[in-house]
Design an enzyme around this catalytic site. Structure first.
Site, PDB file in Angstrom:
ATOM      1  NE  ARG A  92      -3.052  -2.122   3.207  1.00  0.00           N
ATOM      2  CZ  ARG A  92      -4.367  -2.259   3.286  1.00  0.00           C
ATOM      3  NH1 ARG A  92      -5.157  -1.241   3.081  1.00  0.00           N
ATOM      4  NH2 ARG A  92      -4.886  -3.411   3.600  1.00  0.00           N
ATOM      5  CG  MET A 103      -0.785   7.869  -4.757  1.00  0.00           C
ATOM      6  SD  MET A 103       0.708   8.269  -3.885  1.00  0.00           S
ATOM      7  CE  MET A 103       0.136   8.355  -2.220  1.00  0.00           C
TER       8      MET A 103
END
Ligand code: PEP
Ligand code: MG
Length: 874
Positions: A92, A103
């Protein structure tokens, strides 16, 4: 050697610059002993380096990554491709400042054709294993190879439909296996290469993809919108997977420790059983309220409530927590300060102080100044806005608010229709002072020319009226009464909606929600006043505006623009008589009548202000602003004044100026016509004397505009003093007053020390000062200033935010010189920058006593002033 990779237990919460918000908080939670799946963070420095090296991971980063993977394997006793203890990870992004959804994330990394079978055997659940694999194939394809989501989704949805499965969870193991097989062919079709089967390759490619996503379009737009620098990069967090989709005793959810919409002090959250990651946000299934978890898994619910409380106390702020339950075991995947509405922000800030969690000073940082506007004005409903037809998005958000009404193209029409009970929106190429009554009558003002400090913008903000200026993508034809926009045309009487907070115009009536003031708002604003060094006054002259400003506890009036009192129909006639008549007696009579009006006006203003200081600025605009414009108007004025049209035109030609803003205006006007200021001072001090009789000790502050020499000020001050003395004699009273000047010209700044010796106060008129320092016309700069900002020639529009190096240096030097020459001098700022939070931070660090701004900017200015104190102390 630079350390690029940190195990979770090597970091802590103050390492956000390096580990990003998510990484620093995961480390911190690990340190607190919370149930966080193990993992490590690759730093923002590695991201910056990766982007600088032309998207290449350095050998050093790879070596450290390899070493950390080994240590991680040892800690978890799991390994990529191990038969028994199979390691699967999530990857992540996590920047210093959270950028939700901007993102990328990849889950279930480490699965491949063989590992999926191992997972199926180990969990005895082939359905679960293949569900994980198809999710990985999907996410990896999208994030790493940019395969369009539809390439997977369309097949998946068709598959469900043709097999008659209602929910994802109804698809059996064999079905998911078939889907995985198909997904692998998508890779070949779309990117001509297979899905990488080696977990380490997957990991490296995923890390690179997250680093690259820092520069994707939506992330850039988000950063621009939120003032986040583009050069700080994102970190990457690699974390052992826990599975919320591993059966009915598992699940995943998101919870806020307090309600992010209202601020109510109650856990607010949602979860889904047997689900993974994005299922909660994706809205495929309707999640359940967190409270019901208590019925399904009481001990997990209890544990979660305790963790939520601990995290909120620890971070001293409302937290947004992501969690997963795997076979009735709770894991915390993320915590961060939760995003919230302005209303919730204020409620939470006040509650946290009252609960003893944070100090009053700390509470000042919990509310975003920019968001306060939404508490003061009605706003459009988000859903209604999405559905509405856009007319213009090119305008400037000159004055916030959400207004709806029928289009009119002239001030007269606005007034006429408003009197007949219509809600109208005035659309003009630009406005001028004579449009004032039409502006007052309108719900909103829209112009195609002009910037944030154009007449329309300044006046509308002063009134707290919604206004959008500079809509360059619209063409307004006031003769034909049409507005042309990209996809069509609107006519007088057509309905539109104006979003003054965004600068957008929509067709038709968009639904709004109204503003309300909570007790928390009042309490919070009272604290801003306790903490701030700078006082905050308002710029206002009409009764509703002054009342609005005092409702927000403005600490006086910093600017009464008296010219606005001359544009009512009867007054304008008298003013025109004074300017245009060559007969002395007519002119004196006209002035006497204006004096009567002004005395009433001032009495009302001072009554509303009571004993709070009130700056009245003597007449400022060039005389030509009072002159008739159209032929019709000229004919009618000639009739009113009893002179011929020819005579009138001749007099107008005499008064014509090529560049009126640099011409016969401000105090220059009264060097020629001293009787104008004398009349105003008499009117003002008469009303002050009257109120004194009633026991109200007013604090009038008489301000001379546009001064550039000491002599100029001295001459006028002598005349003002003489007029006051006369009133004192006539009323047999000794009156309190101050006499000072506006600092609006660079020359006045340069001689501030000398001026200060003869002035009781200064007020920086930063609108004119910016105009004169740059030589940018404040009414025309809107046409090109965006080019300057877009090309980074200027960082910001200097009419909106202080130009620190130029105008700011003049203000700093002048205020320092002034205080050195006259320790008692009071110094304020009354240009538009006085209401701008960033500029206020600079003024806080100068010897300035107060800022003054439009009434509806007062709460934001007070908060900015308080935040300046907290920031400089912190
Ligand atoms: C200024 O110039 O900053 C000011 C407050 O005066 P005005 O906007 O009325 O010119
Ligand atoms: Mg000015």
């Amino acid at each position: 050697m630079t350390k690029y990779v940190y195990a979770f237990d090597e970091g802590q919460k103050n390492m956000k610059d390096l580990l990003g918000g998510k990484g620093a908080n995961l480390s911190e939670m690990k340190r607190l002993g919370l149930p966080v799946p193990d993992g490590f963070t690759i730093t923002t420095a590695a991201c910056i380096e990766y982007l600088e090296r032309g998207e290449q991971l350095s050998d050093e980063v790879k070596t450290q990554l390899q070493a950390q993977l080994e240590a991680f394997s040892a800690r978890t006793n799991k390994a990529f491709s191990a038969d028994e203890n199979l390691l699967l990870v999530s990857v992540r992004s996590g920047a210093k400042i959270s950028m939700p959804g901007m993102m990328d994330t990849i889950l279930n990394l480490g699965l491949n054709d063989e590992n999926v079978e191992k997972l199926a055997r180990k969990t005895n659940d082939a359905r679960f294993a293949y569900d994980c694999y198809r999710r990985l194939l999907q996410m990896f394809g999208e994030v790493v190879y940019g395969i369009p989501m539809a390439a997977f989704d369309t097949y998946f949805d068709n598959y469900k439909e043709t097999h008659n499965y209602q929910n994802d969870a109804d698809i059996p193991a064999e079905g998911l296996q078939e889907i995985c097989e198909h997904f692998k062919t998508v890779y070949i079709e779309e990117v001509y290469k297979p899905f990488p089967q080696n977990p380490l390759d997957q990991l490296l490619e995923a890390i690179e993809a997250v680093f690259k996503s820092w520069d994707n379009d939506r992330a850039r737009v988000y950063r621009d919108l939120n003032d986040i620098p583009h050069n700080i990069g994102t970190a990457v967090n690699v974390q052992e997977m826990v599975f919320g989709n591993s059966g009915p005793q598992s699940g995943t959810g998101v919870a806020f420790t307090r309600n992010p919409v209202t601020g109510e002090a109650k856990l607010f959250g949602e979860y889904l059983l047997n689900a993974q990651g994005e299922d909660v946000v994706a809205g495929i299934r309707t999640p359940q309220d967190i409270a019901t978890l208590h019925e399904q898994m009481p001990h997990v619910h209890e544990q979660f409530v305790a963790v939520a409380e601990q995290l909120e106390q620890h971070y001293q702020d409302m937290q947004d927590i992501e969690f997963t339950i795997e076979n009735e075991k709770l894991y915390i995947l993320q915590t961060r300060n939760g995003k919230r509405t302005a209303k919730a922000a204020m409620q939470i800030a006040v509650d946290l102080v009252e609960e003893g969690v944070i100090s009053k000073n700390d509470s000042m940082t919990k509310v975003d100044v920019k968001s306060i506007d939404t508490l003061l004005h009605p706003t459009f409903e988000a859903q209604a806005l999405e559905a509405a037809t856009v007319i213009s998005k090119a305008g400037l958000p000159a004055s916030p608010g959400a207004a709806t009404g029928k289009i009119v193209f002239s001030a007269e029409e606005a007034k006429r229709q408003a009197e007949a009970g219509e809600k109208v929106i005035l659309m003009r190429p630009e406005t001028s002072p004579e449009d004032i009554e039409g502006m007052i009558a309108s719900e909103a003002i829209v112009t195609t020319h002009g910037g944030m400090t154009s007449h329309a913008a300044v006046v509308a903000r002063g009134m707290g009226k919604c206004c959008v200026t500079g809509c360059a993508d619209l063409e307004i034809n006031t003769r034909e009464k049409t507005v042309t926009y990209a996809n069509g045309q609107l006519f007088e009487g057509d309905e539109i909606s104006v979003d003054g907070g965004q600068g957008d115009i929509y067709a038709g009536i968009v639904e709004t929600t109204s503003a309300e003031h909570s007790e928390a708002f009042e309490q919070f604003m009272a604290w801003t006043e306790e903490i701030a060094r700078l006082n905050v006054r308002m710029n206002a002259e009409t009764t509703p505006d002054i009342e609005a400003g005092y409702q927000f506890n403005a600490q006086g009036i910093g600017l009464v623009r008296t010219e606005h009192m001359f544009f009512g129909a009867e007054r304008l006639v008298e003013m025109r008589r004074f300017i245009l008549s060559s007969d002395d007696e007519t002119r004196t009579q006209a002035l006497n009548r204006i004096r009567t009006y002004q005395t009433e006006d001032f009495e009302q203003i001072f009554r509303l202000s009571g004993e709070r200081p009130t700056i009245v600025r003597l007449l400022d605009p060039p005389l030509h602003e009072f002159l008739p414009k159209s032929d019709e108007e000229i004919d009618s004025v000639a009739q009113q004044l009893n002179i011929s049209t020819v005579q009138l035109k001749q007099r107008m030609a005499e008064l014509h100026e090529t560049n009126p803003m640099l011409g016969h205006r401000g105090c220059r006007l009264t060097i020629t016509y001293p009787e104008l200021y004398v009349m105003q001072v008499e009117a003002m001090m008469k009303s002050v004397a009257q109120l004194k009789n009633e026991g109200i000790a007013c604090q009038p502050e008489i301000m001379v505009p546009l001064v550039s020499t000491v002599e100029e000020f001295k001459v006028l001050k002598a005349q003002i003093l003489e007029a006051i003395q006369q009133i004192e004699t006539d009323t047999n009273q000794s009156l309190h007053y101050l006499i000072g000047t506006m600092i609006e010209t660079p020359r006045a700044c340069l001689i501030a020390g000398d001026l200060a010796k003869v002035c009781d106060f200064f007020s920086f008129g930063t609108n004119d000062l910016t105009q004169l320092t740059f030589g940018f016309s404040r009414d025309d700069a809107g046409k090109f200033i965006n080019d300057y900002v877009n090309q980074h020639i200027l960082e910001v529009d200097p009419f909106q935010t202080l130009d620190v190096d130029g105008v700011g240096a003049l203000v700093r030097n002048a205020s320092e010189q002034a205080k050195a020459a006259n320790a008692n001098i009071k110094i304020g700022v009354c240009g538009e920058l006085g209401g701008d939070p960033k500029s206020i931070h600079h003024f806080h660090r100068m010897p300035i006593d107060y800022v003054s701004c439009s009434p509806f900017r007062v709460p934001g200015a007070k908060l900015a002033a308080a935040q300046s104190v907290v920031e400089s102390e912190g």
